[in-house]
Design an enzyme around this catalytic site. Structure first.
Site, PDB file in Angstrom:
ATOM      1  N   GLY A 242       4.752  19.785 -31.291  1.00  0.00           N
ATOM      2  CA  GLY A 242       5.139  18.516 -31.286  1.00  0.00           C
ATOM      3  C   GLY A 242       6.473  18.135 -31.476  1.00  0.00           C
ATOM      4  O   GLY A 242       7.159  18.891 -31.899  1.00  0.00           O
ATOM      5  N   VAL A 243       6.853  16.859 -31.220  1.00  0.00           N
ATOM      6  CA  VAL A 243       8.342  16.643 -31.236  1.00  0.00           C
ATOM      7  C   VAL A 243       8.537  16.196 -32.755  1.00  0.00           C
ATOM      8  O   VAL A 243       7.818  15.553 -33.464  1.00  0.00           O
ATOM      9  CB  VAL A 243       8.480  15.257 -30.469  1.00  0.00           C
ATOM     10  CG1 VAL A 243      10.030  14.815 -30.762  1.00  0.00           C
ATOM     11  CG2 VAL A 243       8.133  15.609 -28.809  1.00  0.00           C
ATOM     12  N   GLY A 244       9.748  16.527 -33.519  1.00  0.00           N
ATOM     13  CA  GLY A 244      10.161  16.192 -34.430  1.00  0.00           C
ATOM     14  C   GLY A 244      10.398  17.301 -35.514  1.00  0.00           C
ATOM     15  O   GLY A 244      10.364  18.445 -35.160  1.00  0.00           O
ATOM     16  N   SER A 245      11.169  16.965 -36.628  1.00  0.00           N
ATOM     17  CA  SER A 245      11.527  18.114 -37.595  1.00  0.00           C
ATOM     18  C   SER A 245      10.289  19.117 -38.086  1.00  0.00           C
ATOM     19  O   SER A 245      10.627  20.212 -38.152  1.00  0.00           O
ATOM     20  CB  SER A 245      12.253  17.496 -38.719  1.00  0.00           C
ATOM     21  OG  SER A 245      11.699  16.770 -39.372  1.00  0.00           O
ATOM     22  N   VAL A 246       9.237  18.419 -38.333  1.00  0.00           N
ATOM     23  CA  VAL A 246       8.135  19.583 -39.106  1.00  0.00           C
ATOM     24  C   VAL A 246       7.821  20.528 -38.134  1.00  0.00           C
ATOM     25  O   VAL A 246       7.670  21.878 -38.166  1.00  0.00           O
ATOM     26  CB  VAL A 246       7.031  18.560 -39.331  1.00  0.00           C
ATOM     27  CG1 VAL A 246       5.945  19.672 -39.960  1.00  0.00           C
ATOM     28  CG2 VAL A 246       7.366  17.667 -40.594  1.00  0.00           C
TER      29      VAL A 246
ATOM     30  N   GLU B  71       5.685  19.850 -24.625  1.00  0.00           N
ATOM     31  CA  GLU B  71       6.330  18.564 -23.869  1.00  0.00           C
ATOM     32  C   GLU B  71       7.792  18.902 -24.077  1.00  0.00           C
ATOM     33  O   GLU B  71       8.627  18.352 -22.814  1.00  0.00           O
ATOM     34  CB  GLU B  71       5.867  17.396 -24.348  1.00  0.00           C
ATOM     35  CG  GLU B  71       4.592  16.789 -23.783  1.00  0.00           C
ATOM     36  CD  GLU B  71       4.126  15.607 -24.672  1.00  0.00           C
ATOM     37  OE1 GLU B  71       3.144  15.215 -24.553  1.00  0.00           O
ATOM     38  OE2 GLU B  71       4.808  15.068 -25.541  1.00  0.00           O
TER      39      GLU B  71
ATOM     40  N   GLY C 231       1.631  13.170 -26.427  1.00  0.00           N
ATOM     41  CA  GLY C 231       0.718  14.415 -25.828  1.00  0.00           C
ATOM     42  C   GLY C 231      -0.040  14.753 -26.644  1.00  0.00           C
ATOM     43  O   GLY C 231      -0.962  15.825 -26.208  1.00  0.00           O
TER      44      GLY C 231
END
Lengths: 503, 503
Positions: free
Chosen positions: B269-273, B294, B388
């Site tokens: 997934g998108v993001g820092s984690v 994605e 997504g």
């Protein structure tokens, strides 16, 4: 038993030496075993071994981890639950006594998207069955086990189990052989492995039975008993209204140019509501219909008889007593219009997406933003399980849920401010249909959806829903809610139940 | 502008006559239009036309229905939201001002599984765009538009729109051409139509650009500006702990024989984690990793550089300022290890299932039974959208959600008795990982899951969760709940917030 008939059904002669009584067979099921049992919505389950096993297990002397296709026939699950014979159950059940044990926490049950079971076993995320207990029509000379009225996950149980017990069902007509298409995933090294080569509902890609290793067979029981028939449900004005609304929805889709009179392949959930919905297609312009579903219920055969439906495929046949006679007594009429497949094929994301499936399922309750509860009454008490509705809803071309606007006695709204359990979320629900109308949620924001859904609620509950929604909008948000009031419908109901118990 | 460079980028000479200013181009976007705009997580969005359009629309003089791939770059959505230029927005956004307008109800937004947008447009369930506004690297001599750093749903916008506006991004390196694989679904009459012929992450099935009808192009703007970089996020001990737990989970899967050191293709997934989670694979036995996702974030390039990852494919590249220079400044190093595809391909159920994808996404909060909220803060306020994550979670081989056990300030537990919004339900969540540990939910009943999930909660909240669960079990049920207390965490928080405002 007529030896000629036995020879026809067990075509590897040395296997006939394994014929034994159900009681003898049941003794192969030992304490602690993982058991994979055939059976799907009362179809194709073993009829005698489970009851003999329940006797042996009585008082919890033997406990098994039980996997099936879906629900078993009359009282099979119940007998084992009452005997204390179940240490774990998956993926679906519909028996009263087992339900009680699940809800009081004495049987751990996990509710699985039915299409996931085979996948999770093959990927070692769930254990292999120690023993498979399956009903069969026949065992062919080249070692295929031909199932009866359901496939479900039987193919995987047979593939993975170390031992196999078989009930040969002599009551089924001989000419039922040939209706199955058992497709086994291609091995990695084969060309185009990973592609399921089924492009349309009537395509075949596999064999007429499940290839088995005959040396794994430890017992064969001859049985002469048809499936438990589906329960008869009386006609009901709310059901008729839902069926009319479903038909009107399809008429609108045809008019808008999104569908033709052939629609797209239809999936219909198990039960009287979805069944009645399909009967609704016996009127109107519909022609060239096809079905890609889990269970072929009474309406399927009427649509085939009418000439409006050309082909139907599923993983099980579950029909009323009247239809049982009509269908199996006239099998020649249907055999080229029907195909039964493993559930990991009927519920395959790849095929559902490819064929533009229309998913028609029944909701327990829905909320004003389009979330659907299919399983847990008041958020806690398991009814049956999600079944395949999740497999279909997420990948369908059009996802439709049918629900009454209120319970038959009118005491509960089926439309709620917030559902207490979510099986299908707002992202996967396109259309909600009640006896009061159609809510088309496609392309709408949550607030726009609430307006449409409240419109099709029971007039007795509409003011309460409208009040909740208006006050929630005052508080604000994309999906306006008042969390401390979200379940007030249940709270009111619980209080009035307590009051009436005291009163 | 150097004419030779223009000739290289616009290879149909007569199209060069369409070059105009961004202000002139923006005037083609009229009031009431449906606009399909390129852009996905700040990558590949038009950089100038939207701001010029916002000026024209100021005060709500023009309002558009805006569809994109996903979120647009710095302030693009914000400028249009502040201008009152948006009558409807889908499928994803991450801008502060637009978020405010969505949550106060002034912009109707519908949050869509990103993979569904192209499908729903092609099936007439959503309207065709009137105009497509897209960033491109080049237009080839044979009429292909080569996108830049994202594809998203650009291919469908170009296919369906009546008019096309193009920003040619001169700042992108010329040799970026060739990274895309634009696959258009085969027509019905073609052999094996309906099968997407992509079997592994590095397969190609399409063309290097989107085939367009040049006569639909109404304006071309030359732009010289890189994408807005991803926001820098500081290192954080909780993130490091989650990354370690994710790595340990994979080590366990390898040990159990369910995976090899190559794992299966990874989605993150998108993001820092999630990005930090992938960095965690720079340690340990992992080799031959691949990515099917994605967005290709910073960690992807480090894994490629390390030699542990052999190929990565997605629909967009979103990197930090530092990585922007490294990646595009050394494109030759990466060009054969990367592929960008339309999102209906990256998020395709068929392919996700086929390649045994591992989905790693971030949850906003989770509940003790394994349901996940990804979108609505306290059930009501939209953060960004589901993106997504739904497409991947439902069809993945293994579905993992990462979440902190509590908010960075410790004031909120991220594990709740009941999530106030469900984006991923219990049926589709296999593994939950917090900074406190790993909860493996596979094959577990709801009560068994609750035990595992409470174990990985923040110690400050563990007693409250345990108390809720125990009392709920006393009341009974398969998924024990006390509905009138289910949201008490939020209620307590709301009351203390009110109190502190008064105090």
């Amino acid at each position: 038993m007529d030896q000629a008939k036995i020879n026809k059904r067990i075509r590897i002669p040395e296997l006939q030496k394994k014929i034994m009584s159900a009681a003898q067979a049941a003794d192969f099921i030992k304490d602690g075993m993982v058991v994979g049992m055939s059976g799907f919505t009362r179809a194709g389950d073993p009829k005698e071994i489970p009851f003999e096993f329940a006797k042996l297990a009585e008082g919890g002397k033997r406990k098994i981890y039980l996997m099936t296709g879906a629900s078993l026939g009359a009282d099979v699950d119940g007998a084992m639950a009452r005997a204390g014979a179940i240490s774990k159950r998956t993926p679906f059940m519909s028996d009263r006594d087992m339900r009680t044990a699940i809800n009081n926490g004495s049987i751990p049950y996990f509710d699985l998207n039915l299409g996931d079971l085979a996948f999770q076993i093959r990927n070692k995320q769930l254990p292999d069955p120690d023993i498979a207990v399956v009903e069969a029509l026949s065992i062919t000379e080249d070692g295929y086990l031909v199932p009866t009225t359901s496939v479900g996950s039987t193919d995987v149980f047979l593939e993975k189990a170390k031992q196999i017990l078989i009930e040969i069902n002599m009551a089924m007509p001989d000419n039922f052989e040939g209706v199955h298409d058992i497709y086994v995933p291609r091995r990695r090294e084969m060309p185009e492995a990973g592609i399921i080569p089924i492009l349309d509902v009537n395509n075949r890609a596999g064999t007429i039975g499940c290839k088995i290793d005959p040396s794994k067979i430890v017992g064969i029981v001859l049985v002469n008993k048809m499936d438990s028939a589906s329960e008869n449900v009386l006609a009901d004005p709310a059901q008729d209204a839902m069926a009319t609304n479903l038909r009107n929805f399809f008429l609108g889709e045809i008019k808008a140019g999104r569908m033709t009179p052939a629609l797209f392949p239809l999936q219909a959930g198990v039960g009287s509501v979805a069944n009645a919905g399909l009967w609704g297609l016996l009127e109107g312009p519909f022609q060239g219909l096809t079905m890609w579903s889990e269970v072929l219920q009474d309406s399927t055969w009427d649509l085939l008889d009418s000439g409006r439906m050309t082909f139907a495929t599923g993983t099980a046949i579950t029909v009323s007593p009247k239809k049982t006679e009509e269908v199996y007594g006239n099998w020649e009429r249907y055999k080229n219009k029907v195909c039964l497949r493993p559930i990991y094929i009927t519920n395959s994301a790849e095929i559902i997406k490819r064929i533009n499936l229309i998913a028609v399922n029944t909701a327990m309750d829905v909320d004003i933003y389009g979330n659907v509860n299919s399983t847990n009454i008041a958020g806690s008490n398991m009814q049956n399980g999600i079944g395949g509705s999740g497999d279909f809803a997420v990948n369908a071309h059009t996802t439709i849920f049918l629900t009454r606007s209120s319970s038959p006695d009118g005491r509960l709204s089926r439309i709620l401010p917030m559902v207490p359990h979510v099986d299908h979320n707002e992202h996967n629900v396109d259309i909600i249909i009640t006896d009061k109308g159609i809510a088309d949620l496609r392309g709408k924001s949550p607030r726009e959806r609430a307006v449409e859904i409240i419109k099709i609620s029971d007039p007795d509950y509409k003011p309460m829903l409208q009040d909740y929604f208006s006050k929630a909008c005052e508080r604000g948000g994309h999906t306006p809610h008042i969390l401390e009031r979200a379940f007030e419908f249940f709270d009111n109901q619980r209080k009035s139940a307590t009051k009436s118990m005291k009163g």
